[in-house]
Scaffold this motif. Structure first.
Motif, PDB file in Angstrom:
ATOM      1  N   TYR A 123       0.865  23.975  30.063  1.00  0.00           N
ATOM      2  CA  TYR A 123       1.326  25.196  29.397  1.00  0.00           C
ATOM      3  C   TYR A 123       2.207  26.025  30.322  1.00  0.00           C
ATOM      4  CZ  TYR A 123       1.055  30.159  28.331  1.00  0.00           C
ATOM      5  OH  TYR A 123       1.373  31.491  28.159  1.00  0.00           O
ATOM      6  N   CYS A 127       6.026  26.401  29.341  1.00  0.00           N
ATOM      7  CA  CYS A 127       6.284  27.699  28.714  1.00  0.00           C
ATOM      8  C   CYS A 127       6.687  28.791  29.706  1.00  0.00           C
ATOM      9  CB  CYS A 127       5.049  28.150  27.932  1.00  0.00           C
ATOM     10  SG  CYS A 127       4.570  27.026  26.608  1.00  0.00           S
ATOM     11  N   LYS A 128       6.317  28.633  30.960  1.00  0.00           N
ATOM     12  CA  LYS A 128       6.663  29.630  31.979  1.00  0.00           C
ATOM     13  C   LYS A 128       7.204  28.930  33.233  1.00  0.00           C
ATOM     14  CE  LYS A 128       3.014  32.789  30.391  1.00  0.00           C
ATOM     15  NZ  LYS A 128       3.884  33.814  29.816  1.00  0.00           N
ATOM     16  N   SER A 217      -3.442  26.062  24.565  1.00  0.00           N
ATOM     17  CA  SER A 217      -2.331  25.651  25.428  1.00  0.00           C
ATOM     18  C   SER A 217      -1.307  24.837  24.646  1.00  0.00           C
ATOM     19  CB  SER A 217      -2.859  24.825  26.613  1.00  0.00           C
ATOM     20  OG  SER A 217      -3.694  25.599  27.441  1.00  0.00           O
ATOM     21  N   TYR A 220       1.039  26.526  22.147  1.00  0.00           N
ATOM     22  CA  TYR A 220       2.256  27.088  22.746  1.00  0.00           C
ATOM     23  C   TYR A 220       3.185  25.984  23.259  1.00  0.00           C
ATOM     24  CZ  TYR A 220       0.247  31.804  22.770  1.00  0.00           C
ATOM     25  OH  TYR A 220      -0.275  33.032  22.398  1.00  0.00           O
ATOM     26  N   ILE A 221       2.605  24.892  23.738  1.00  0.00           N
ATOM     27  CA  ILE A 221       3.413  23.828  24.341  1.00  0.00           C
ATOM     28  C   ILE A 221       4.300  23.137  23.318  1.00  0.00           C
ATOM     29  CG2 ILE A 221       3.289  21.523  25.381  1.00  0.00           C
ATOM     30  CD1 ILE A 221       0.806  22.516  26.924  1.00  0.00           C
ATOM     31  N   ALA A 224       7.381  24.930  22.203  1.00  0.00           N
ATOM     32  CA  ALA A 224       8.288  25.048  23.349  1.00  0.00           C
ATOM     33  C   ALA A 224       8.999  23.732  23.615  1.00  0.00           C
ATOM     34  CB  ALA A 224       7.515  25.493  24.589  1.00  0.00           C
ATOM     35  N   ARG A 227      11.813  23.116  21.272  1.00  0.00           N
ATOM     36  CA  ARG A 227      12.997  23.953  21.514  1.00  0.00           C
ATOM     37  C   ARG A 227      13.835  23.464  22.694  1.00  0.00           C
ATOM     38  NH1 ARG A 227       9.247  28.250  20.473  1.00  0.00           N
ATOM     39  NH2 ARG A 227       9.042  28.605  22.738  1.00  0.00           N
TER      40      ARG A 227
END
Length: 309
Positions: A123, A127-128, A217, A220-221, A224, A227
């Motif tokens: 994650y 995502c970060k 997790s 969100y993964i 992302a 994208r």
């Protein structure tokens, strides 16, 4: 089956997977091959991560510990099981049984937590990405792994202390191939209701909390990853996530089937088959899953083979 009380227990008798003698040789060679594959696969993953600089990242640091746990997990059960099949010596000492249960719980709980840690790592990485080196620092990685082992030890101490202070007065025959919680409780003549509630609570907290971390997790993964504009970047992200999700599904599926059921539905022969999957098959399949589905591990394998030629 000899009735016994707690003070007279010096050993138990493990019935094993089957009482059919005609299957003894077949089972011995099948489980010996499984154990060899488990050791080779997981030690191979650990050596590869240790020697390939491209794999010196938090994700593979956790994967190395997962491989180590899988080696320990299967070694708690399989060597004793192989000796029992080969020699038909089915006894296990009281203290040896307690030690086996304790180690089994330590490595089982630790594996659950490591799988959750690996999901969190993915994650943060996806995502970060800009904060990844800061969040997943060396100190944080060591803290997460140490915490996973510590919680495993705490669970094991709780289960072992509870179970081996019960009285065993019905029989010393364990209908299983190792000292597990459910078959040991079936032998006890003590009031185990409180402990059964404790088991349900601990397993629920451990499994459901780790599964929640994994689910959140990946919630969100996956958006992302979709994208990501680069096809190569998208394939790389899907590669690492797919291998992790495959391992998670195999491991947690069998555990939830085993422990999150009412005790009235327990069928020990059925439990033996379910336990076989996550105690023996999962540690064998994990390195294969990560080797075949993970592009970075496959690339590291090719580099290792290239260096030897």
């Amino acid at each position: 089956m000899t009735p016994i009380n707690h003070t007279g227990v010096h050993q138990f008798i493990l019935l094993g997977l089957t009482t059919r003698p005609d299957l003894r040789v077949l089972l011995f060679w099948a489980f010996l091959a499984t154990y060899v594959v488990t050791l080779l696969g997981n030690f191979g993953i650990m050596i590869l991560i240790r020697t390939d600089l491209h794999l010196h990242t938090p994700m593979y640091y956790f994967l190395g510990h997962l491989a180590f746990v899988d080696v320990c997990y299967s070694s708690v059960i399989l060597p004793k099981m192989l000796v029992q099949i080969l020699t038909e010596e089915k006894t296990i000492g009281f203290l040896e049984c307690a030690a086996q249960l304790c180690c089994f719980v330590i490595f089982g709980v630790t594996e659950c937590l490591l799988l959750a840690v690996m999901a969190y790592d993915r994650y943060v990485a996806i995502c970060k990405p800009l904060l990844y080196p800061t969040i997943m620092s060396g100190w944080m990685c060591r803290w997460l792994v140490t915490g996973s082992y510590a919680i495993g030890v705490l669970h094991a101490a709780t289960h072992t202390t509870f179970i081996f202070t019960f009285s065993f007065c019905r029989s010393n025959v364990i209908n299983h191939y190792f000292c597990d919680i459910a078959p040991l409780l079936a032998l006890s003549c003590s009031d185990t209701h409180t402990y059964e509630v404790v088991v349900l609570a601990l397993v629920s907290i451990n499994c459901l909390s780790t599964m929640t971390i994994i689910f959140v997790s990946y919630s969100y993964i996956l958006p992302a990853v979709l994208r990501i504009r680069s096809p190569e970047g998208r394939r790389k992200a899907f590669s690492t996530c797919a291998s992790h999700l495959t391992v998670v599904t195999m491991f947690f599926g069998a555990i939830l089937f085993m422990y999150l059921r009412p005790s009235s539905t327990y069928a020990l022969d059925e439990n033996k088959r379910a336990t076989l999957f996550y105690t023996i098959m999962t540690p064998t399949l994990n390195p294969l899953v990560y080797s075949l589905r993970n592009r970075e591990v496959k690339a590291a394998l090719r580099r290792a083979v290239g260096r030897r030629q």
